[in-house]
Design a protein around this motif. Structure first.
Motif, PDB file in Angstrom:
ATOM      1  N   LYS A   1      44.192  50.495  18.401  1.00  0.00           N
ATOM      2  CA  LYS A   1      43.529  49.198  18.508  1.00  0.00           C
ATOM      3  C   LYS A   1      44.205  48.316  19.546  1.00  0.00           C
ATOM      4  O   LYS A   1      45.426  48.156  19.537  1.00  0.00           O
ATOM      5  CB  LYS A   1      43.527  48.493  17.147  1.00  0.00           C
ATOM      6  CG  LYS A   1      42.708  49.229  16.081  1.00  0.00           C
ATOM      7  CD  LYS A   1      42.707  48.482  14.777  1.00  0.00           C
ATOM      8  CE  LYS A   1      41.850  49.205  13.732  1.00  0.00           C
ATOM      9  NZ  LYS A   1      41.838  48.496  12.437  1.00  0.00           N
ATOM     10  N   ALA A   2      43.395  47.742  20.424  1.00  0.00           N
ATOM     11  CA  ALA A   2      43.915  46.862  21.473  1.00  0.00           C
ATOM     12  C   ALA A   2      43.159  45.547  21.459  1.00  0.00           C
ATOM     13  O   ALA A   2      41.956  45.507  21.196  1.00  0.00           O
ATOM     14  CB  ALA A   2      43.787  47.525  22.841  1.00  0.00           C
ATOM     15  N   ALA A   3      43.881  44.475  21.762  1.00  0.00           N
ATOM     16  CA  ALA A   3      43.274  43.154  21.921  1.00  0.00           C
ATOM     17  C   ALA A   3      43.612  42.645  23.309  1.00  0.00           C
ATOM     18  O   ALA A   3      44.755  42.742  23.757  1.00  0.00           O
ATOM     19  CB  ALA A   3      43.802  42.184  20.864  1.00  0.00           C
ATOM     20  N   VAL A   4      42.615  42.132  24.004  1.00  0.00           N
ATOM     21  CA  VAL A   4      42.825  41.533  25.321  1.00  0.00           C
ATOM     22  C   VAL A   4      42.525  40.047  25.201  1.00  0.00           C
ATOM     23  O   VAL A   4      41.408  39.662  24.820  1.00  0.00           O
ATOM     24  CB  VAL A   4      41.914  42.177  26.385  1.00  0.00           C
ATOM     25  CG1 VAL A   4      42.094  41.477  27.728  1.00  0.00           C
ATOM     26  CG2 VAL A   4      42.203  43.660  26.525  1.00  0.00           C
ATOM     27  N   ILE A   5      43.510  39.212  25.490  1.00  0.00           N
ATOM     28  CA  ILE A   5      43.314  37.764  25.434  1.00  0.00           C
ATOM     29  C   ILE A   5      42.948  37.291  26.833  1.00  0.00           C
ATOM     30  O   ILE A   5      43.745  37.396  27.763  1.00  0.00           O
ATOM     31  CB  ILE A   5      44.570  37.043  24.934  1.00  0.00           C
ATOM     32  CG1 ILE A   5      44.993  37.582  23.566  1.00  0.00           C
ATOM     33  CG2 ILE A   5      44.321  35.538  24.848  1.00  0.00           C
ATOM     34  CD1 ILE A   5      46.274  36.959  23.027  1.00  0.00           C
ATOM     35  N   GLY A   6      41.730  36.800  26.979  1.00  0.00           N
ATOM     36  CA  GLY A   6      41.260  36.337  28.276  1.00  0.00           C
ATOM     37  C   GLY A   6      40.108  37.179  28.772  1.00  0.00           C
ATOM     38  O   GLY A   6      40.259  38.389  28.970  1.00  0.00           O
ATOM     39  N   ALA A   7      38.948  36.561  28.975  1.00  0.00           N
ATOM     40  CA  ALA A   7      37.752  37.286  29.425  1.00  0.00           C
ATOM     41  C   ALA A   7      37.390  36.910  30.853  1.00  0.00           C
ATOM     42  O   ALA A   7      36.231  36.760  31.193  1.00  0.00           O
ATOM     43  CB  ALA A   7      36.581  37.013  28.483  1.00  0.00           C
ATOM     44  N   GLY A   8      38.435  36.745  31.681  1.00  0.00           N
ATOM     45  CA  GLY A   8      38.200  36.654  33.115  1.00  0.00           C
ATOM     46  C   GLY A   8      38.112  38.055  33.686  1.00  0.00           C
ATOM     47  O   GLY A   8      38.040  39.053  32.957  1.00  0.00           O
TER      48      GLY A   8
ATOM     49  N   LEU B   1      40.352  39.998  35.286  1.00  0.00           N
ATOM     50  CA  LEU B   1      41.448  40.900  34.941  1.00  0.00           C
ATOM     51  C   LEU B   1      41.369  41.342  33.487  1.00  0.00           C
ATOM     52  O   LEU B   1      41.597  42.506  33.165  1.00  0.00           O
ATOM     53  CB  LEU B   1      42.789  40.218  35.202  1.00  0.00           C
ATOM     54  CG  LEU B   1      43.351  40.323  36.616  1.00  0.00           C
ATOM     55  CD1 LEU B   1      44.698  39.638  36.690  1.00  0.00           C
ATOM     56  CD2 LEU B   1      43.486  41.774  37.053  1.00  0.00           C
ATOM     57  N   GLY B   2      41.034  40.404  32.613  1.00  0.00           N
ATOM     58  CA  GLY B   2      40.929  40.757  31.197  1.00  0.00           C
ATOM     59  C   GLY B   2      39.857  41.789  30.934  1.00  0.00           C
ATOM     60  O   GLY B   2      40.058  42.757  30.186  1.00  0.00           O
ATOM     61  N   LEU B   3      38.705  41.615  31.569  1.00  0.00           N
ATOM     62  CA  LEU B   3      37.604  42.555  31.352  1.00  0.00           C
ATOM     63  C   LEU B   3      37.915  43.919  31.959  1.00  0.00           C
ATOM     64  O   LEU B   3      37.560  44.956  31.391  1.00  0.00           O
ATOM     65  CB  LEU B   3      36.312  41.993  31.941  1.00  0.00           C
ATOM     66  CG  LEU B   3      35.801  40.707  31.285  1.00  0.00           C
ATOM     67  CD1 LEU B   3      34.523  40.235  31.959  1.00  0.00           C
ATOM     68  CD2 LEU B   3      35.566  40.903  29.785  1.00  0.00           C
ATOM     69  N   GLU B   4      38.594  43.942  33.105  1.00  0.00           N
ATOM     70  CA  GLU B   4      38.960  45.221  33.690  1.00  0.00           C
ATOM     71  C   GLU B   4      40.025  45.921  32.854  1.00  0.00           C
ATOM     72  O   GLU B   4      40.014  47.149  32.712  1.00  0.00           O
ATOM     73  CB  GLU B   4      39.452  45.024  35.131  1.00  0.00           C
ATOM     74  CG  GLU B   4      38.365  44.584  36.098  1.00  0.00           C
ATOM     75  CD  GLU B   4      37.263  45.623  36.287  1.00  0.00           C
ATOM     76  OE1 GLU B   4      37.252  46.653  35.589  1.00  0.00           O
ATOM     77  OE2 GLU B   4      36.385  45.402  37.133  1.00  0.00           O
ATOM     78  N   ALA B   5      40.958  45.154  32.291  1.00  0.00           N
ATOM     79  CA  ALA B   5      41.932  45.751  31.379  1.00  0.00           C
ATOM     80  C   ALA B   5      41.230  46.340  30.163  1.00  0.00           C
ATOM     81  O   ALA B   5      41.545  47.454  29.714  1.00  0.00           O
ATOM     82  CB  ALA B   5      42.962  44.700  30.951  1.00  0.00           C
ATOM     83  N   ALA B   6      40.266  45.593  29.626  1.00  0.00           N
ATOM     84  CA  ALA B   6      39.520  46.077  28.466  1.00  0.00           C
ATOM     85  C   ALA B   6      38.759  47.355  28.787  1.00  0.00           C
ATOM     86  O   ALA B   6      38.722  48.305  28.002  1.00  0.00           O
ATOM     87  CB  ALA B   6      38.554  44.993  27.980  1.00  0.00           C
TER      88      ALA B   6
ATOM     89  N   VAL C   1      38.677  48.213  21.544  1.00  0.00           N
ATOM     90  CA  VAL C   1      39.096  47.028  22.293  1.00  0.00           C
ATOM     91  C   VAL C   1      38.308  45.795  21.864  1.00  0.00           C
ATOM     92  O   VAL C   1      37.071  45.814  21.839  1.00  0.00           O
ATOM     93  CB  VAL C   1      38.913  47.243  23.814  1.00  0.00           C
ATOM     94  CG1 VAL C   1      39.424  46.030  24.587  1.00  0.00           C
ATOM     95  CG2 VAL C   1      39.644  48.500  24.269  1.00  0.00           C
ATOM     96  N   THR C   2      39.030  44.735  21.558  1.00  0.00           N
ATOM     97  CA  THR C   2      38.434  43.432  21.277  1.00  0.00           C
ATOM     98  C   THR C   2      38.944  42.432  22.302  1.00  0.00           C
ATOM     99  O   THR C   2      40.150  42.328  22.523  1.00  0.00           O
ATOM    100  CB  THR C   2      38.794  42.939  19.860  1.00  0.00           C
ATOM    101  OG1 THR C   2      38.365  43.910  18.897  1.00  0.00           O
ATOM    102  CG2 THR C   2      38.123  41.603  19.567  1.00  0.00           C
ATOM    103  N   VAL C   3      38.023  41.711  22.937  1.00  0.00           N
ATOM    104  CA  VAL C   3      38.383  40.701  23.934  1.00  0.00           C
ATOM    105  C   VAL C   3      38.278  39.327  23.292  1.00  0.00           C
ATOM    106  O   VAL C   3      37.239  38.979  22.722  1.00  0.00           O
ATOM    107  CB  VAL C   3      37.461  40.781  25.166  1.00  0.00           C
ATOM    108  CG1 VAL C   3      37.848  39.719  26.191  1.00  0.00           C
ATOM    109  CG2 VAL C   3      37.533  42.169  25.793  1.00  0.00           C
TER     110      VAL C   3
END
Length: 811
Positions: free
Chosen positions: A148-155, A157-162, A172-174
């Motif tokens: 399970k991964a969480a990405v904080i930030g939906a800019g 970079l965040g979306l590409e990381a997700a 993945v949860t953004v």
């Protein structure tokens, strides 16, 4: 003889090294250059980190200037050396390890640092940023052990990381504090469209959420929010923004605010100390996009070279991105405010959106989603500041291209583009640089132009403009040579290679490379598998398959997983099985301690977590055929129950599907392909989104082709309607062989149909004698195939390849 001045660049990133490239062209012998980089790598394209994380490229593929470039330009490069202070009295820079380097001119290009939320628990293991190669390596490592991964930030970079973490198999949860994603690049309507696309890819979103704390013993276990809710997670990626890196300015007495303060010529308050890039603040603005940083570098290089320049006056920015396969563009002030008005058009069926914002008769902003072809012309109109009154709707609909008062469409736009306008944002290549490469350096093909200037060498979004400029500058000299080969080892196309192999009867990969004058005599991971396929397709009776030119999955006849184990998929014809086979699969799974047994989307059972050394023994006990879930072959034939049980069924879908699967299993192809048979137009087997789908209607069968249910869904085209099962088999065999003989390596049928056109395929198959000739060739190929599992089980020498070995896992 003039003694060169000493120039020290602090920071080995894109902005600083780009300025050095300009300086070398303007004044190649003026400076003795030393560069200090905090990372262990040469200069690489940070914009492309998301492609490394996604697995589509490696670090070597995103290197901008390799080690040889520094050597060839007599530049001293110190890697793993962060500078802690500039002694402006002694005119030396001092590294953290104590190394000192004197300077006559010093340039600070230390970039930015990722902002980490100052919340309790942010220092726990498993909480990282997404800013450099090391961050990618941490994500690769985490995905091997955690889910399970969480990405904080939906800019961006965040979306590409997700997207990358999804590709690594994580859930993945953004999390985003705003009510919609990418609010800095998109308006709300475009943002909602993007979110739907990403949710379809598997991303989950928690919006209007504020992180409060991170809990867990040692490693992160949970992310808690200010509203009292929480999220269980094993990895947290913070992508909440960047901050100019002003640490060196602080320690060296250089003025700074949010960033290091510079004037229009990139001077700081200290003599002989310049700065540029994400670390600086110019006229109150700190830029995070690459194009403004390259513009700053051009000004600085001219000043250091003693060339007259007007200085840097700031930038109007645009953003053209591909977010997880979706094209988006924005420029200027795209959110309407008092005094402005907006026009927009939205097509939910096509998945496109276009909006322009106008103030005082001038275009001041634009947003495009799904189709960004008009981005360059809109941006040119924004920068020109000329009136568009009376042409607003034409501009919105893309009807008129003479927005600057000139006719001629795209060619005219490129012709009237100023030489200093950047056409490749990823690599900062201007129109003038393209013209120089074509007119003065003999770059008359797209490949030569890309190699010389790096234009379109990253995301490829500017390819159309680069090709347009090539034709603009080269004219008739472009000719037929303006093409790219199948890989960097050759300039030959797929069709040229196949024709030469056939006419000269070249029989091995090495022979092809030698006779056709390959640049790299050993080939590469792109051309070797393709040549192996083309030779086998052309000479099925004579060519001996070269196993070492296949990928790991195809060499070991099972799908390698991220932990180094394999998954085994026995063939279940048409999705129809028996109690005896189910018992056999269950018994084998239990005997070999298979940790996961899962039904696939193609109506089969997938056994995950199998050790390589256990594969032959497992196949032996299963006594079933390989499902070829790993190869560029027939994967599945999905069926519904048809008229055997269903009250709506008009034909026997199961029998038809089993007949097709048994006929075409083991058939090698340019790419994997999937079939399906639906027993009635209700289409429960989803036949109209397969590579080939058969749909029963009253007294007949429809054959649909070219479908794809992947990231970008493509519905099938109707190829023909036939009366009998024998005709279904004839058309299917002919279609598959025509695809095998004309498609490019790794080209799915959906892309192949789009490229060659349905009418071309119909014409090739319309005469029965042509179909039967194709069927004869495909049957000849099939007659020479064997089941790879059985072949290995019965051959002691082949079984030795599966014995445990020391060393790293295959890739």
């Amino acid at each position: 003889m003039t003694i060169p001045k000493k120039l020290v660049l602090i920071g080995n990133g894109m902005a600083g090294v780009r300025a050095i490239e300009h300086l070398l062209k303007l004044a190649p012998d003026t400076y003795e250059i030393t560069i200090f980089g905090a990372e262990p790598h040469p200069n690489y394209n940070r914009i492309m980190l998301s492609t490394v994380l996604a697995g589509s490229t490696e670090l070597k593929d995103i290197i901008i200037n390799d080690w040889d470039w520094y050597k060839d330009n007599h530049i001293t490069l110190h890697t793993n050396q962060a500078i802690k202070k500039i002694d402006t009295q002694r005119k030396v820079v001092i590294s953290e390890s104590g190394m000192e380097a004197p300077y006559d001119e010093v340039v600070i290009a230390t970039g930015s640092k990722p902002f980490m939320l100052p919340i309790p628990g942010a220092d726990k293991e498993g909480v990282i940023a997404f800013r450099d190669i090391q961050d990618c390596e941490k994500m690769f490592s985490a995905a091997k052990s955690y889910k399970k991964a969480a990405v904080i930030g939906a800019g961006l970079l965040g979306l590409e990381a997700a997207r990358g973490l999804l590709n690594l198999g994580m859930e993945v949860t953004v999390i985003h504090k705003h009510p919609y994603i990418m609010e800095r690049q998109l308006d709300e309507a475009a943002s909602l469209m993007l979110r739907k696309e990403l949710e379809a890819q598997g991303m989950k979103f928690l919006l209007s959420k504020h992180s409060a704390s991170i809990t867990g013993r040692g490693r992160v276990k949970e992310l808690q929010f200010t509203d009292g809710s929480h999220l269980a997670t094993d990895l947290i990626v913070m992508a909440v923004g960047i901050r100019p890196n002003v640490d060196l300015a602080k320690s060296s007495g250089i003025d700074y605010n949010n960033g290091i303060l510079v004037d229009d010529f990139m001077n700081t308050n200290m003599a002989h100390v310049s700065a540029l890039g994400e670390c600086v603040e110019h006229r109150g603005v700190a830029y995070g996009l690459v194009a403004p940083l390259y513009e700053q570098g051009a000004v600085l290089a001219k000043r250091l070279a003693g060339v007259e320049t007007t200085g840097y006056a700031g930038s109007v920015t645009s953003t053209k991105l591909k977010v997880s396969g979706v094209d988006v563009f924005s420029a200027g002030r795209f959110i309407e405010t008092e005094g402005s008005r907006a026009l927009r058009i939205q097509d939910d069926m096509a998945g496109t959106y276009k909006k322009i914002v106008i103030r005082g008769g001038k275009l001041i902003g634009a947003v495009l989603f799904g189709d960004t072809a008009d981005g360059a012309s809109l941006f040119a109109s924004i920068k020109s500041g000329e009136s568009i009154e009376g042409r607003e709707k034409e501009l919105l609909l893309g009807i008129s291209n003479d927005l600057l008062g000139k006719s001629g469409g795209s060619a005219s736009r490129l012709e009237n583009m100023p030489d200093d306008e950047i056409v490749c944002g990823c690599n900062g290549v201007t129109k003038g640089a393209i013209g120089d490469a074509v007119l003065n350096k003999g770059c008359h093909t797209f490949g030569e132009l890309k190699a010389c200037t790096k234009a379109s060498a990253s995301c490829g979004g500017c390819k159309a403009d680069i090709e347009g400029l090539l034709h603009l500058f080269a004219g008739d000299a472009v000719g037929e040579s303006a093409k790219e080969g199948i890989c960097g080892c050759t300039s030959l196309s797929r069709d040229e290679i196949v024709e030469q192999i056939q006419s000269m009867r070249l029989m091995t990969i090495k022979e092809v490379m030698h006779v056709l004058d390959w640049n790299n005599k050993e080939g590469c991971s792109k051309c070797r598998p393709s040549l192996n396929y083309y030779l086998g397709m052309l000479f099925p009776e004579d060519y001996v398959d070269e196993k070492e030119s296949r990928f790991t999955n195809e060499r070991y006849h099972a799908n390698i997983q991220k932990d180094g184990t394999y998954s085994v998929v026995p063939r279940i014809y048409g999705g129809v099985t028996t109690p005896a086979d189910l018992i056999k699969i269950a018994s084998v799974a239990e005997k070999f301690n298979v940790p996961l047994v899962k039904f696939t989307g193609g109506q089969r059972l997938d056994l995950f977590g199998v050790k390589k050394e256990d594969l032959p023994k497992m196949w032996e006990e299963l006594e079933m055929a390989s499902g070829h879930a790993y190869g560029k072959t027939l994967r599945t034939v999905k069926t519904c129950v048809g008229n055997t049980f269903c009250r709506f069924g008009t034909q026997d879908a199961m029998a038809m599907g089993i007949k097709m699967e048994k006929a075409f299993e083991r058939l090698n192809a340019p790419a994997k392909f999937k079939l399906a048979v639906s027993g009635c137009p209700r289409n429960c087997a989803e036949a109209t989104i397969k590579d080939l789908g058969v749909v029963a209607i009253d007294g007949a069968w429809e054959i649909h082709v070219g479908g794809n249910a992947g990231v970008k869904v493509r519905a099938c085209d109707l190829l023909t309607t036939v009366k009998t099962e024998d005709e279904v088999m004839e058309w299917t065999g002919a279609y598959l062989q025509y695809y095998r003989e004309t498609a490019q390596w790794n080209e799915r049928t959906a892309h192949w149909i789009d490229r060659v056109g349905l009418d071309t395929v119909k014409k090739a198959l319309e005469k029965q004698e042509d179909r039967l000739a194709l069927v004869e060739r495909v049957q000849k190929t099939l007659s020479l195939t064997t089941d790879p599992w059985k072949e290995i089980v019965d051959n002691d020498e082949l079984r030795k390849n599966f014995e445990p070995i020391a060393g790293p896992l295959p890739v």
